[in-house]
Scaffold this active site. Structure first.
Site, PDB file in Angstrom:
ATOM      1  N   GLY A 250      17.826   2.125  -1.005  1.00  0.00           N
ATOM      2  CA  GLY A 250      16.772   1.206  -1.641  1.00  0.00           C
ATOM      3  C   GLY A 250      16.515   1.539  -3.175  1.00  0.00           C
ATOM      4  O   GLY A 250      16.140   0.706  -3.809  1.00  0.00           O
TER       5      GLY A 250
ATOM      6  N   GLU B 220      11.578   7.471  -5.574  1.00  0.00           N
ATOM      7  CA  GLU B 220      11.312   6.501  -4.358  1.00  0.00           C
ATOM      8  C   GLU B 220      11.494   4.842  -4.509  1.00  0.00           C
ATOM      9  O   GLU B 220      10.758   4.526  -5.795  1.00  0.00           O
ATOM     10  CB  GLU B 220      10.100   6.841  -3.341  1.00  0.00           C
ATOM     11  CG  GLU B 220      10.356   7.961  -2.468  1.00  0.00           C
ATOM     12  CD  GLU B 220      11.304   7.543  -1.251  1.00  0.00           C
ATOM     13  OE1 GLU B 220      11.899   6.482  -1.136  1.00  0.00           O
ATOM     14  OE2 GLU B 220      11.203   8.379  -0.099  1.00  0.00           O
ATOM     15  N   ASP B 221      11.882   4.136  -3.750  1.00  0.00           N
ATOM     16  CA  ASP B 221      11.876   2.649  -3.844  1.00  0.00           C
ATOM     17  C   ASP B 221      10.304   2.329  -3.468  1.00  0.00           C
ATOM     18  O   ASP B 221       9.561   1.512  -4.293  1.00  0.00           O
ATOM     19  CB  ASP B 221      13.008   1.736  -3.094  1.00  0.00           C
ATOM     20  CG  ASP B 221      13.096   2.564  -1.731  1.00  0.00           C
ATOM     21  OD1 ASP B 221      12.663   3.374  -1.212  1.00  0.00           O
ATOM     22  OD2 ASP B 221      13.778   1.726  -0.964  1.00  0.00           O
TER      23      ASP B 221
ATOM     24  N   ASP C 249       5.601   3.649   2.191  1.00  0.00           N
ATOM     25  CA  ASP C 249       4.944   2.943   3.196  1.00  0.00           C
ATOM     26  C   ASP C 249       3.774   3.961   3.920  1.00  0.00           C
ATOM     27  O   ASP C 249       2.747   3.994   3.455  1.00  0.00           O
ATOM     28  CB  ASP C 249       5.959   2.283   3.889  1.00  0.00           C
ATOM     29  CG  ASP C 249       5.354   1.439   5.119  1.00  0.00           C
ATOM     30  OD1 ASP C 249       4.177   0.768   4.914  1.00  0.00           O
ATOM     31  OD2 ASP C 249       6.091   1.041   5.980  1.00  0.00           O
TER      32      ASP C 249
ATOM     33  N   LEU D  90       8.713  10.330   3.063  1.00  0.00           N
ATOM     34  CA  LEU D  90       8.497  11.183   1.638  1.00  0.00           C
ATOM     35  C   LEU D  90       8.094  12.519   2.134  1.00  0.00           C
ATOM     36  O   LEU D  90       8.395  13.436   1.426  1.00  0.00           O
ATOM     37  CB  LEU D  90       7.398  10.418   0.932  1.00  0.00           C
ATOM     38  CG  LEU D  90       7.301  10.846  -0.589  1.00  0.00           C
ATOM     39  CD1 LEU D  90       8.635  10.892  -1.337  1.00  0.00           C
ATOM     40  CD2 LEU D  90       6.364  10.176  -1.184  1.00  0.00           C
TER      41      LEU D  90
ATOM     42  N   LYS E 216       2.688   0.889  -0.856  1.00  0.00           N
ATOM     43  CA  LYS E 216       2.057   0.172   0.198  1.00  0.00           C
ATOM     44  C   LYS E 216       0.859   1.059   0.874  1.00  0.00           C
ATOM     45  O   LYS E 216       0.779   1.600   1.766  1.00  0.00           O
ATOM     46  CB  LYS E 216       3.116  -0.245   1.324  1.00  0.00           C
ATOM     47  CG  LYS E 216       3.080  -1.760   1.669  1.00  0.00           C
ATOM     48  CD  LYS E 216       3.773  -1.949   2.934  1.00  0.00           C
ATOM     49  CE  LYS E 216       5.269  -2.392   2.646  1.00  0.00           C
ATOM     50  NZ  LYS E 216       5.805  -2.470   4.062  1.00  0.00           N
TER      51      LYS E 216
HETATM   52  P1  5GP Z   1       7.416   5.461   5.198  1.00  0.00           P
HETATM   53  O1  5GP Z   1       8.029   6.601   5.889  1.00  0.00           O
HETATM   54  O2  5GP Z   1       6.738   5.397   3.943  1.00  0.00           O
HETATM   55  O3  5GP Z   1       6.694   4.615   6.299  1.00  0.00           O
HETATM   56  O4  5GP Z   1       8.801   4.655   4.808  1.00  0.00           O
HETATM   57  C1  5GP Z   1       9.573   4.712   3.804  1.00  0.00           C
HETATM   58  C2  5GP Z   1      10.738   3.664   3.973  1.00  0.00           C
HETATM   59  O5  5GP Z   1      10.784   2.586   4.914  1.00  0.00           O
HETATM   60  C3  5GP Z   1      11.306   3.316   2.513  1.00  0.00           C
HETATM   61  O6  5GP Z   1      12.000   4.178   1.965  1.00  0.00           O
HETATM   62  C4  5GP Z   1      12.039   1.924   3.071  1.00  0.00           C
HETATM   63  O7  5GP Z   1      13.338   2.323   3.181  1.00  0.00           O
HETATM   64  C5  5GP Z   1      11.329   1.594   4.237  1.00  0.00           C
HETATM   65  N1  5GP Z   1      10.332   0.361   3.987  1.00  0.00           N
HETATM   66  C6  5GP Z   1       8.857   0.388   4.146  1.00  0.00           C
HETATM   67  N2  5GP Z   1       8.378  -0.705   3.740  1.00  0.00           N
HETATM   68  C7  5GP Z   1       9.447  -1.415   3.233  1.00  0.00           C
HETATM   69  C8  5GP Z   1       9.439  -2.783   2.840  1.00  0.00           C
HETATM   70  O8  5GP Z   1       8.524  -3.557   2.690  1.00  0.00           O
HETATM   71  N3  5GP Z   1      10.686  -3.384   2.542  1.00  0.00           N
HETATM   72  C9  5GP Z   1      11.839  -2.690   2.852  1.00  0.00           C
HETATM   73  N4  5GP Z   1      13.011  -3.530   2.548  1.00  0.00           N
HETATM   74  N5  5GP Z   1      11.788  -1.383   3.102  1.00  0.00           N
HETATM   75  C10 5GP Z   1      10.828  -0.771   3.716  1.00  0.00           C
END
Ligand code: 5GP
Length: 308
Positions: A175, A228-229, A232, A237, A260
């Site tokens: 991403g 990072e993109d 969430d 991370l 987010k």
């Molecule tokens: P975390 O571990 O912070 O919950 O998840 C991070 C990963 O979930 C991001 O690197 C991404 O790949 C995916 N992700 C979380 N939210 C989104 C979103 O709104 N759109 C997309 N395309 N991927 C997301």
């Protein structure tokens, strides 16, 4: 002149189909103008309707002919005159456009046919190259223009903070591709770039992240900026930072395009944040849904009904 304040200024949530509208609200004179304004709203592009009149001819000290292009787009510094397919009208407009360009060579103005709208927006990096992707999008959250502006700011900030140092930018695939590619071009200190790939986090809070592609660079004793993109829950991370710390870098900070925050579980400090976004599933600018939409030049909210 300030843009008209009407309900139209609210961000449109309409599919861009090119279908004509029944009613043409003020201040627009034609369906085509109203529809163009809705398309601009959909893509989050600022517009002003007929903000300036250019005198074209004078007789005895008075303006005898003038021309007011339909729209001005401040972000693009561009005047747009929409044209119908009626040959008589087009010839008259062409004549006025020629005069305008002669008299005001510094002014950017184009004449657009209805079928050219989407092509123009794609050319300026606002719309997708394929209008077929548009119906799956609920709304554009961050325009291409705002992304580019913010990424440039982040790059400048990193350059200031790392003056005299040589950081390593570490991106997590896939991403991050658009963000890291743009970001690195705004970093003015010498910097290495490396990429790693991980398996998707399984969501139950227990699984460790599996490394699918490790770093090629040795980061021991170096200043790492983890790019990072989107963050969430922060769980992914957290695991990546723990892993990178085993390689004993001098420092690690995180630079994320999107935050987010409402869904955060693991509280990871984020040094650089592009945009804080609401709890919505977003795509575009590298982010996918089932491997689609990475090539959109903006960040958009996917239609809810497409999500599992
Ligand atoms: P975390 O571990 O912070 O919950 O998840 C991070 C990963 O979930 C991001 O690197 C991404 O790949 C995916 N992700 C979380 N939210 C989104 C979103 O709104 N759109 C997309 N395309 N991927 C997301």
């Amino acid at each position: 002149m300030a843009p008209p304040t009407s309900p139209l200024r609210r961000r449109a949530r309409i599919p861009v189909t090119g279908a004509p509208t029944e009613d043409v609200p003020a201040p627009f004179a034609h369906n085509a103008e109203y529809e163009f304004a809705r398309i601009l709203d959909f893509y989050g592009i600022d517009w002003q309707y007929e903000p300036r009149t250019f005198p074209l001819r004078w007789a005895r000290g008075h303006v005898s002919e003038a021309f007011s292009p339909d729209f001005y787009l401040p972000d693009l510094n561009l005047y747009v005159e929409l044209t119908t397919l009626k040959p008589g009208l087009t010839a008259e407009k062409n004549r006025k456009m020629r005069l305008l360009k002669e008299l005001y060579p510094e002014v950017n103005v184009i004449m657009l046919k209805k079928q050219d709208y989407l092509r123009l927006l794609a050319k300026y990096g606002y719309g997708p190259l394929s209008p077929g992707q548009v119906p799956d999008i609920d709304r554009v959250l961050i325009t291409a223009h705002k992304l580019q502006q913010r990424v440039a700011e982040l790059g400048a900030q990193i350059s200031r903070d790392y003056a005299g140092k040589e950081p390593v930018l570490v991106g997590v695939l896939r991403g991050v591709i658009c963000f890291i590619a743009d970001l690195v071009r705004h970093v003015s200190v010498p910097t290495a770039v490396d990429l790693m790939a991980i398996s998707s986090y399984d969501g139950n809070g227990s699984a460790a992240v599996r490394i699918l592609k490790d770093l090629d660079e040795n980061i021991k004793g170096r200043d790492v900026i983890l790019v990072e993109d989107i963050v969430d829950t922060g769980m992914t991370l957290n695991h990546i930072i723990e892993y990178l710390n085993t390689k004993r870098p001098a420092s690690i900070v995180v630079c994320t395009l999107l935050d987010k925050r409402a869904r955060r579980i693991a509280n990871v400090p984020l040094e650089y944040v592009g945009f804080e976004i609401p709890d919505e599933f977003v795509v575009g600018y590298g982010l996918d849904f089932q491997q689609r939409f990475r090539n959109l030049p903006f960040v958009a909210v996917l239609k809810h009904e497409l999500l599992p």
